[in-house]
Design a protein around this motif. Structure first.
Motif, PDB file in Angstrom:
ATOM      1  N   ASP A   1      54.932  35.425  25.614  1.00 31.02           N
ATOM      2  CA  ASP A   1      53.747  35.793  24.869  1.00 31.02           C
ATOM      3  C   ASP A   1      52.374  34.876  26.010  1.00 31.02           C
ATOM      4  OD1 ASP A   1      54.872  37.318  23.976  1.00 31.02           O
ATOM      5  OD2 ASP A   1      55.571  35.750  22.205  1.00 31.02           O
TER       6      ASP A   1
ATOM      7  N   GLU B   1      51.064  36.636  28.901  1.00 30.55           N
ATOM      8  CA  GLU B   1      50.437  37.287  28.882  1.00 30.55           C
ATOM      9  C   GLU B   1      49.054  37.384  28.379  1.00 30.55           C
ATOM     10  OE1 GLU B   1      49.601  41.513  28.686  1.00 30.55           O
ATOM     11  OE2 GLU B   1      50.883  40.316  30.064  1.00 30.55           O
ATOM     12  N   LYS B   2      48.935  36.342  27.421  1.00 30.19           N
ATOM     13  CA  LYS B   2      47.708  36.209  26.734  1.00 30.19           C
ATOM     14  C   LYS B   2      46.578  35.362  28.348  1.00 30.19           C
ATOM     15  CE  LYS B   2      45.048  33.085  23.874  1.00 30.19           C
ATOM     16  NZ  LYS B   2      45.688  31.672  22.587  1.00 30.19           N
TER      17      LYS B   2
ATOM     18  N   ARG C   1      45.364  38.661  30.213  1.00 33.59           N
ATOM     19  CA  ARG C   1      44.352  38.921  29.643  1.00 33.59           C
ATOM     20  C   ARG C   1      43.321  38.271  29.567  1.00 33.59           C
ATOM     21  NH1 ARG C   1      47.890  39.766  25.174  1.00 33.59           N
ATOM     22  NH2 ARG C   1      45.957  37.803  23.572  1.00 33.59           N
TER      23      ARG C   1
ATOM     24  N   GLU D   1      54.005  44.394  15.094  1.00 35.26           N
ATOM     25  CA  GLU D   1      54.324  44.292  16.584  1.00 35.26           C
ATOM     26  C   GLU D   1      52.429  44.695  16.287  1.00 35.26           C
ATOM     27  OE1 GLU D   1      56.174  44.199  18.814  1.00 35.26           O
ATOM     28  OE2 GLU D   1      57.052  42.909  17.154  1.00 35.26           O
TER      29      GLU D   1
ATOM     30  N   LYS E   1      49.703  43.055  19.173  1.00 31.82           N
ATOM     31  CA  LYS E   1      49.314  43.402  20.089  1.00 31.82           C
ATOM     32  C   LYS E   1      48.970  44.188  21.018  1.00 31.82           C
ATOM     33  CE  LYS E   1      53.632  41.450  20.997  1.00 31.82           C
ATOM     34  NZ  LYS E   1      55.836  41.622  21.359  1.00 31.82           N
ATOM     35  N   ASN E   2      47.813  45.962  19.953  1.00 33.92           N
ATOM     36  CA  ASN E   2      47.638  46.789  20.516  1.00 33.92           C
ATOM     37  C   ASN E   2      45.680  46.329  20.413  1.00 33.92           C
ATOM     38  OD1 ASN E   2      50.307  47.612  21.558  1.00 33.92           O
ATOM     39  ND2 ASN E   2      50.214  48.371  19.118  1.00 33.92           N
TER      40      ASN E   2
ATOM     41  N   PHE F   1      44.327  41.049  19.217  1.00 36.70           N
ATOM     42  CA  PHE F   1      44.641  40.142  20.456  1.00 36.70           C
ATOM     43  C   PHE F   1      43.122  40.849  21.079  1.00 36.70           C
ATOM     44  CE2 PHE F   1      49.194  39.309  20.509  1.00 36.70           C
ATOM     45  CZ  PHE F   1      49.068  38.413  18.796  1.00 36.70           C
TER      46      PHE F   1
END
Length: 575
Positions: free
Chosen positions: A302, A305-306, A309, A460, A463-464, A467
């Motif tokens: 996580d 990935e953060k 981005r 979930e 995340k879409n 974030f």
């Protein structure tokens, strides 16, 4: 034991820990032991706090007036009284950058042997910590009020270099009536950045300036001239690598610029080195902040990935900026594949002389006349706007973060409770078999499982959409936090112009000298307006994209929820 002292210069406090002292004022000094060049004492008005040791001479009983405790002069018992940064300049020294590079297992990435002593626990990220109330700040410096634009250290200005070409203040020069007064508060960002020296003409013109950045008049005022060779750069494939036979681990990122033939691989510490170069050089530009570092869990999926981005957003802002994107050090960072060339380019960037005040010499500004009062009004409007935007971005970020917490925790838990309650009804209906309806029980049980699935969908969903929203808001919190210091530089320039014109009107300064100060103030004004214009252009694009993405993902989410509920509803149709 308290000592008597006398102030050599005026010093204006900039935060609650400091006190203002005036030239020739009698002081009480609590201890002659300085803390990073600061003494603690009391002024003649009974105010207690800190002031620079180099601004004060200690009066010793029975010995008359001793030499002032200037930086480098013998102190008590033969000790040396040091200045704030130990260099004798009185200018706050920037924290030592942990910049550099490292060998990666990929081509186009390098690890230099002479840089292996970095603090590498989080890829060499340099962080300025906010001082804690009631104690010492970062590196033992007295805690300062970071809300004040000129306070040290601030997130944008903390890495500003000491202006090497700045003329040193002295008692004599301060008294010359024909010279615009220097700001003897050496810790003001106006002085630290070298803009004061530039405005007053103390920065000599270079024999040859290899780089130039043009400002042109656009439909909304001054703007940076576009990069003639625009490009983009992707950030992909974060990969865990090791060195020293697996003792040390790190993450590398694949960078692929559209104007280069091959990708390069960079660690976070390489980004951090570049970031510090940018802060050294670009005095009046809001450099986007890098994503934060993390002491633990930095190899968790996580977090990786953060960070990816947010590095993508950072890179997009870098490549879209007409000035930052053309910086030689940035181009070197994006394209260098050879280890030897990397080291040479790195050293060249670190020895760049066109930084701070000298960077202002690289601007080519329009010939159009701008009334300085109009420019000041425009800056004041942007200052109010940026403060309001900063507050609203913080508010939205707080609300969005709370919504994420509810999605992951509260919403999922509530839908699970609802699903369990439906399951309990189904089980109850099965207790009396002769009157049990298998189809109804099955439909109710399925309804319970559906709401449990909806709860997982809520968990979930951030995340879409949320974030990505928080990533953009975080980037803009950093950009906005830079502007108070940058605007402070312009405000200082305006003040020097007004002071010089007043002296010219009084016959204490030649008009051509006052005109020179006004001309150099125009350079700073044009640059700030160009940066404000660019900020607005990017803001419109980024917030349009952020809102479109959020609403699209919200629509898709509720459509998926609706589809699940419609499917469950149809199970009751033929009972």
């Amino acid at each position: 034991m308290a000592l008597k002292g006398r102030a050599l210069y005026d010093f204006r406090s900039e935060n609650k820990e400091e006190i203002t002292i005036h030239q020739d004022e009698d002081l009480v000094i609590f201890s002659e032991t300085s803390l990073d060049g600061w003494l603690q004492g009391q002024n003649s008005r009974g105010e207690t706090g800190l002031f620079p040791a180099s601004y004060v001479e200690i009066i010793r009983c029975g010995a008359g007036t001793s030499p002032a405790d200037y930086p480098g002069s013998p102190g008590p018992l033969g000790t040396q009284v040091s200045s704030y940064d130990g260099s004798g300049s009185g200018v706050a020294s920037p924290p030592r950058s942990a910049g550099g590079s490292g060998f990666l297992s990929h081509q186009g990435s390098f690890e230099e042997d002479d840089d292996d002593d970095w603090d590498d626990w989080d890829d060499g990220c340099t962080v300025v910590e906010e001082p804690r109330a009631g104690g010492l700040g970062t590196n033992g410096h007295p805690p300062l009020n970071l809300s004040y634009p000129g306070a040290y250290p601030s997130q944008h200005m903390a890495f500003r270099p000491k202006p090497a070409l700045e003329r040193q203040d002295s008692l004599a020069s301060a008294k010359r009536g024909s010279v615009v007064g220097r700001n003897l508060n050496r810790f003001s960002c106006f002085v630290r950045s070298g803009v004061e020296a530039f405005i007053l003409g103390d920065v000599p013109m270079m024999a040859k300036i290899a780089e130039t950045y043009s400002i042109e008049m656009g439909p909304r005022g001054p703007q940076w001239k576009a990069n003639p060779h625009p490009f983009a750069c992707s950030v992909e494939d974060p990969t865990k690598q090791t060195k020293f036979k697996g003792i040390k681990s790190y993450i590398s990122y694949k960078l692929t610029p559209t104007h280069a033939g091959s990708p390069v691989y960079r660690r976070y510490k390489h980004f951090d080195w570049l970031y510090n170069r940018l802060l050294h050089k670009f005095t009046v530009i809001s450099v986007p902040h890098l994503p934060e570092k993390q002491a633990t869990g930095r190899f968790e999926e996580d977090f990786i990935e953060k960070r990816k981005r947010r590095l993508i957003l950072w890179m997009d802002h870098m490549t879209s900026h007409p000035v930052l994107s053309q910086y030689e050090g940035f181009q070197h960072f994006l394209s260098c594949l050879d280890a030897k060339q990397w080291k040479m380019g790195k050293r060249r960037a670190e020895k760049d002389e066109m930084v701070g005040a000298s960077f202002l010499l690289t601007f080519q500004i329009p010939t159009e006349h701008q009334d300085l009062q109009d420019v000041e009004d425009r800056v004041d409007t942007f200052k109010a706007f940026s403060k309001k935007m900063d507050d609203s971005v913080l508010q939205l970020s707080t609300v969005a973060s709370e919504l994420v917490r509810k999605h992951v925790g509260g919403f999922r838990k509530e839908f699970q409770k609802l699903g369990n309650a439906f399951q309990a009804i189904s089980h109850a209906f099965q207790m009396d078999p002769p009157f049990s309806s298998e189809a109804l029980n099955s439909a109710i049980s399925h309804t319970g499982r559906t709401y449990e699935a909806v709860g997982e969908m809520f968990a979930e969903q951030p995340k879409n959409d949320l974030f990505q929203m928080l990533d953009t808001l975080s980037l803009y919190q950093g950009l906005l936090s830079n502007f108070p210091d940058i605007i402070h530089l312009q405000k200082g320039a305006f003040a020097k112009v007004k002071e010089s014109q007043r002296m010219s009107d009084e016959g204490r300064m030649a008009q051509d000298e006052a005109d020179g100060i006004r001309r150099r103030c125009r350079v700073v004004g044009f640059a700030l307006q160009a940066e404000m214009n660019h900020f607005h252009q990017r803001r419109e694009l980024d917030f349009k994209h952020m809102m479109q993405n959020y609403l699209r993902q919200q629509i898709l989410f509720y459509q998926r929820v609706g589809q699940q509920l419609e499917k469950t509803l149809r199970m009751y149709d033929n009972l």
